[in-house]
Design an enzyme around this catalytic site. Structure first.
Site, PDB file in Angstrom:
ATOM      1  N   TYR A 148       9.295   6.495  16.056  1.00 37.14           N
ATOM      2  CA  TYR A 148       7.862   6.198  15.913  1.00 37.14           C
ATOM      3  C   TYR A 148       7.222   5.968  17.289  1.00 37.14           C
ATOM      4  O   TYR A 148       6.182   6.561  17.595  1.00 37.14           O
ATOM      5  CB  TYR A 148       7.685   4.966  15.023  1.00 37.14           C
ATOM      6  N   ARG A 161       0.833  -1.209   0.000  1.00 37.16           N
ATOM      7  CA  ARG A 161       0.000   0.000   0.000  1.00 37.16           C
ATOM      8  C   ARG A 161       0.865   1.256   0.000  1.00 37.16           C
ATOM      9  O   ARG A 161       2.036   1.230   0.379  1.00 37.16           O
ATOM     10  CB  ARG A 161      -0.941   0.024   1.217  1.00 37.16           C
ATOM     11  N   GLY A 196      11.412  -2.667   3.424  1.00 35.79           N
ATOM     12  CA  GLY A 196      12.012  -1.573   4.187  1.00 35.79           C
ATOM     13  C   GLY A 196      11.928  -0.225   3.496  1.00 35.79           C
ATOM     14  O   GLY A 196      12.820   0.614   3.628  1.00 35.79           O
ATOM     15  N   SER A 228       5.576  -3.824   3.272  1.00 37.89           N
ATOM     16  CA  SER A 228       5.986  -5.199   2.977  1.00 37.89           C
ATOM     17  C   SER A 228       5.685  -6.111   4.165  1.00 37.89           C
ATOM     18  O   SER A 228       5.288  -7.269   3.978  1.00 37.89           O
ATOM     19  CB  SER A 228       7.475  -5.255   2.620  1.00 37.89           C
ATOM     20  N   HIS A 269       0.183   9.198  10.796  1.00 43.29           N
ATOM     21  CA  HIS A 269       0.283   9.316  12.260  1.00 43.29           C
ATOM     22  C   HIS A 269      -1.046   9.751  12.877  1.00 43.29           C
ATOM     23  O   HIS A 269      -1.068  10.496  13.849  1.00 43.29           O
ATOM     24  CB  HIS A 269       1.444  10.238  12.655  1.00 43.29           C
ATOM     25  N   ASP A 273      -2.069  -0.055   7.863  1.00 42.69           N
ATOM     26  CA  ASP A 273      -1.410  -0.865   6.834  1.00 42.69           C
ATOM     27  C   ASP A 273      -2.113  -2.213   6.661  1.00 42.69           C
ATOM     28  O   ASP A 273      -2.429  -2.628   5.543  1.00 42.69           O
ATOM     29  CB  ASP A 273       0.059  -1.112   7.194  1.00 42.69           C
ATOM     30  N   GLY A 294       8.755   1.515   3.470  1.00 42.48           N
ATOM     31  CA  GLY A 294       7.536   2.172   3.939  1.00 42.48           C
ATOM     32  C   GLY A 294       6.336   1.883   3.061  1.00 42.48           C
ATOM     33  O   GLY A 294       5.380   2.657   3.044  1.00 42.48           O
ATOM     34  N   ASP A 325      -3.583   7.029  12.721  1.00 41.61           N
ATOM     35  CA  ASP A 325      -4.311   5.767  12.936  1.00 41.61           C
ATOM     36  C   ASP A 325      -4.247   5.282  14.380  1.00 41.61           C
ATOM     37  O   ASP A 325      -5.225   4.772  14.909  1.00 41.61           O
ATOM     38  CB  ASP A 325      -3.855   4.671  11.942  1.00 41.61           C
TER      39      ASP A 325
HETATM   40  C1  GLA Z   1       3.466   3.086   9.760  1.00 43.27           C
HETATM   41  C2  GLA Z   1       2.535   2.322  10.691  1.00 43.27           C
HETATM   42  C3  GLA Z   1       1.075   2.757  10.484  1.00 43.27           C
HETATM   43  C4  GLA Z   1       0.938   4.268  10.552  1.00 43.27           C
HETATM   44  C5  GLA Z   1       1.983   4.945   9.676  1.00 43.27           C
HETATM   45  C6  GLA Z   1       1.972   6.448   9.849  1.00 43.27           C
HETATM   46  O1  GLA Z   1       3.191   2.741   8.431  1.00 43.27           O
HETATM   47  O2  GLA Z   1       2.633   0.929  10.470  1.00 43.27           O
HETATM   48  O3  GLA Z   1       0.244   2.133  11.441  1.00 43.27           O
HETATM   49  O4  GLA Z   1       1.014   4.732  11.877  1.00 43.27           O
HETATM   50  O5  GLA Z   1       3.294   4.478   9.939  1.00 43.27           O
HETATM   51  O6  GLA Z   1       0.776   6.970   9.380  1.00 43.27           O
END
Ligand code: GLA
Length: 322
Positions: A205, A12, A107, A112, A19, A157, A109, A21
């Site tokens: 994070y 996806r 890796g 995967s 940030h 995700d 973003g 969810d």
């Molecule tokens: C990563 C996390 C998601 C979300 C994003 C930021 O992808 O796995 O849950 O928090 O960062 O939006």
């Protein structure tokens, strides 16, 4: 002879709503045409044997699993986490022998790990002959991700990967898990561009998640907070974090409306505003990401661009007029 199982799951990219969810806010990701595929056969043993086309070491997991977070090789933690969580739900999964391959860059973003988890969960569910809803599959895979990576990620995700449709954005309320599918209009295209490798393990994070917990101790749930609530926050860092989340939730609403009205200039502007909010208030960007967004915006046809996903590297996403 047992039937061959063949499961294929997409990666996806997040169009807007980062940030948000993990405080039950709004997100709008979409699936991509890169995929993770699992092929193999169930058996009557209690062992999962997997080879990966993308990892040097193969995996052998004896069921039941005691401690998925210490599994070796490390990629096996995602597999073990899923099998562990299925067991927690009372689902007895038989043995399996198979192989995994992916076209999702690892890796970067682009989810995967979520795709691996969902692919393993669907494989296990298929050979165990049980039925789970997509939301339940996503939730168990989110817990598996927490175990495997130690990163307290939200649901975006896994849910997008589980329910997304091709060339369609998925507007998700991460509190209710309500989903709306919004087709990407023909006049525009979504462009994803790799900037740098990153892992959220060991990144800031988890600190951002903790900042949001502290904000919520002061003003209550961020998902329903308004800009007026910011007056109650005296700490500058927490104020910035809250301002990002509150304004980002509104940007997701506005972006969804702009897309359906085919107001692409506004949609692009909202993506840029999201990027600046992440860079300035949430502090998840870096020099490379800033340059990449600026470069993309100089190219013909681009109406908006932003970092996408967890940040600290990874990819950017842009909206381009066809
Ligand atoms: C990563 C996390 C998601 C979300 C994003 C930021 O992808 O796995 O849950 O928090 O960062 O939006």
């Amino acid at each position: 002879m047992t039937d061959t199982v063949h499961i294929s799951v997409p990666g996806r990219v997040n169009l807007i709503g980062d940030h948000t969810d993990y405080t039950g806010g709004l997100v709008m990701p979409m699936t991509r045409d890169t995929r993770t595929t699992v092929t193999g056969q169930g058996n009557t043993s209690r062992v999962w044997n997997l080879v990966s086309h993308d990892e040097a070491d193969s995996l052998s997991i004896a069921l039941p699993i005691e401690d998925p977070s210490s599994m070796q090789p490390r990629w096996g933690r995602y597999v073990a986490g899923v099998l562990f969580e299925l067991k927690q739900l009372g689902i007895e999964v038989p043995g399996f022998t198979g192989e995994i391959s992916t076209t999702i860059p690892i890796g970067s973003g682009l989810s995967s790990s979520a795709a691996l988890e969902i692919a393993i969960a669907r494989t296990a569910i298929s050979i165990a002959n049980v039925v789970l809803t997509d939301a339940d599959v996503a939730l168990l895979c989110q817990r598996a991700e927490h175990i495997a990576s130690g990163v307290p990620c939200g649901i975006m995700d896994q849910l997008c990967v589980a329910i997304g449709r091709p060339n369609t954005a998925t507007l998700i309320d991460c509190h209710s898990l309500d989903v709306q599918h919004v087709a990407i209009p023909d006049e525009i295209e979504i462009v994803t561009r790799f900037v740098s490798h990153r892992t959220l393990v060991g990144s800031e994070y988890s600190e951002r998640v903790e900042d949001c917990r502290q904000v919520e101790n002061i003003i209550g749930p961020l998902r329903s907070a308004t800009i007026n609530d910011l007056q109650k926050i005296t700490d500058q860092r927490l104020l910035q974090r809250a301002r990002h989340v509150i304004t980002e939730n509104q940007r997701v609403r506005d972006f969804a409306a702009a897309l359906s009205q085919k107001d692409f200039a506004s949609a692009g502007g909202l993506m840029l505003a999201s990027h600046h909010s992440l860079a300035n208030d949430y502090e998840t960007s870096n020099d490379q990401m800033e340059r990449a967004v600026q470069d993309m915006m100089r190219e013909p046809g681009f109406l908006g661009a932003r970092m996408t996903g967890g940040g600290f590297g990874g990819c950017i996403v842009g909206l381009r007029r066809r």
